[in-house]
Design a protein around this motif. Structure first.
Motif, short mmCIF file in Angstrom:
data_model
loop_
_atom_site.label_atom_id
_atom_site.label_comp_id
_atom_site.label_asym_id
_atom_site.label_seq_id
_atom_site.Cartn_x
_atom_site.Cartn_y
_atom_site.Cartn_z
N ALA A 7 0.72 -1.34 0.05
CA ALA A 7 -0.15 0.15 -0.20
C ALA A 7 1.03 1.38 0.01
O ALA A 7 0.35 2.29 -0.37
CB ALA A 7 -1.03 0.19 1.26
N PHE A 8 2.18 1.22 0.53
CA PHE A 8 2.91 2.28 0.51
C PHE A 8 4.02 2.21 -0.71
O PHE A 8 4.88 3.06 -0.95
CB PHE A 8 3.94 2.09 1.70
CG PHE A 8 3.30 2.56 2.94
CD1 PHE A 8 3.22 4.04 3.13
CD2 PHE A 8 3.04 1.50 4.00
CE1 PHE A 8 2.32 4.09 4.46
CE2 PHE A 8 2.27 1.90 5.04
CZ PHE A 8 2.01 3.36 5.12
N GLY A 9 3.50 1.25 -1.76
CA GLY A 9 4.29 1.28 -2.97
C GLY A 9 5.55 0.64 -3.06
O GLY A 9 6.40 0.71 -3.91
N ALA A 10 5.91 -0.18 -1.92
CA ALA A 10 7.17 -1.00 -1.66
C ALA A 10 7.24 -2.33 -2.97
O ALA A 10 6.06 -2.84 -3.21
CB ALA A 10 7.23 -1.68 -0.42
N HIS A 70 9.99 -8.82 -2.22
CA HIS A 70 10.18 -10.11 -2.52
C HIS A 70 9.87 -10.95 -1.19
O HIS A 70 10.12 -10.74 -0.18
CB HIS A 70 11.63 -10.44 -2.67
CG HIS A 70 11.89 -11.84 -3.16
ND1 HIS A 70 11.58 -12.15 -4.72
CD2 HIS A 70 12.39 -12.95 -2.54
CE1 HIS A 70 11.72 -13.41 -4.69
NE2 HIS A 70 12.41 -13.98 -3.62
N VAL A 71 8.95 -12.27 -1.51
CA VAL A 71 8.62 -12.84 -0.43
C VAL A 71 9.11 -13.96 -0.28
O VAL A 71 9.37 -14.83 -1.50
CB VAL A 71 7.02 -13.04 -0.21
CG1 VAL A 71 6.60 -13.99 0.91
CG2 VAL A 71 6.45 -11.73 0.07
N CYS A 72 9.84 -14.90 0.82
CA CYS A 72 10.34 -16.20 0.32
C CYS A 72 9.28 -17.02 1.35
O CYS A 72 8.83 -16.41 2.74
CB CYS A 72 11.78 -16.27 0.85
SG CYS A 72 12.25 -16.33 2.42
N ASP A 73 8.98 -18.18 1.37
CA ASP A 73 8.38 -19.13 2.30
C ASP A 73 8.76 -20.58 1.90
O ASP A 73 9.18 -20.94 0.74
CB ASP A 73 6.80 -18.87 2.08
CG ASP A 73 6.22 -19.29 3.28
OD1 ASP A 73 5.75 -18.67 4.22
OD2 ASP A 73 5.76 -20.58 3.52
N GLY A 107 -2.70 -5.99 -7.78
CA GLY A 107 -1.87 -5.01 -8.60
C GLY A 107 -0.48 -4.82 -7.82
O GLY A 107 0.14 -3.84 -8.09
N PHE A 108 0.00 -5.39 -6.57
CA PHE A 108 0.97 -5.30 -5.95
C PHE A 108 2.43 -5.81 -6.73
O PHE A 108 2.23 -6.81 -7.37
CB PHE A 108 0.91 -6.10 -4.60
CG PHE A 108 -0.08 -5.57 -3.80
CD1 PHE A 108 -0.83 -4.33 -3.86
CD2 PHE A 108 -0.68 -6.44 -2.67
CE1 PHE A 108 -1.70 -3.84 -2.99
CE2 PHE A 108 -1.51 -5.93 -1.80
CZ PHE A 108 -2.08 -4.62 -2.00
N GLN A 109 3.32 -5.09 -6.35
CA GLN A 109 4.53 -5.69 -6.95
C GLN A 109 5.53 -6.50 -5.96
O GLN A 109 6.21 -6.12 -5.32
CB GLN A 109 5.60 -4.33 -7.25
CG GLN A 109 5.03 -3.27 -8.34
CD GLN A 109 6.14 -2.18 -8.14
OE1 GLN A 109 7.22 -2.17 -7.76
NE2 GLN A 109 5.62 -1.08 -8.84
N VAL A 110 5.10 -7.71 -6.13
CA VAL A 110 5.47 -8.73 -5.24
C VAL A 110 6.12 -9.98 -5.92
O VAL A 110 5.24 -10.56 -6.80
CB VAL A 110 4.43 -9.47 -4.14
CG1 VAL A 110 5.03 -10.56 -3.21
CG2 VAL A 110 3.95 -8.30 -3.33
#
Length: 111
Positions: free
Chosen positions: A22-25, A28-31, A48-51
């Protein structure tokens, strides 16, 4: 702003990714769970998130090194935020990742 979230497909970390996005970050997620990660990435893409994401067991040094290389490549060597869920190894992993991004790159360290 860039962020790495370990254990990011779990409920608490999922909320953190939502907030950072939401803050535009760029995140990268790892799990460790490929299933949870795939589901979460699909949800974030719909929003629409950049993830981006990768499967990683952060208790494994070789997997951490691969993760660091991936994140460094994605974010041009710049990491602003680290959210780590690895409680038993949190301090060690935190130091290792921060060293790599802040000091290791300056010294030419590649792993």
């Amino acid at each position: 702003m860039t962020a790495l979230v370990t254990g990011g497909a779990g409920p608490l970390r999922h909320a953190i990714v939502d907030e950072l996005s939401a803050f535009g970050a760029r995140i990268h997620v790892c799990d460790i769970s490929e299933t949870l990660l795939s589901q979460s990435l699909s949800e974030w893409e719909k929003k629409g998130f950049q993830v981006s994401g990768s499967v990683c067991d952060v208790t494994s040094r070789p997997e951490r090194e691969t993760l660091i290389q991936t994140v460094s490549s994605l974010f041009d060597g710049k990491l602003n935020i680290l959210v780590s869920k690895a409680y038993t190894l949190k301090h060690f992993i935190f130091r290792e990742i921060i060293f790599w991004f802040n000091v290791g790159k300056q010294c030419g360290r590649t792993s």
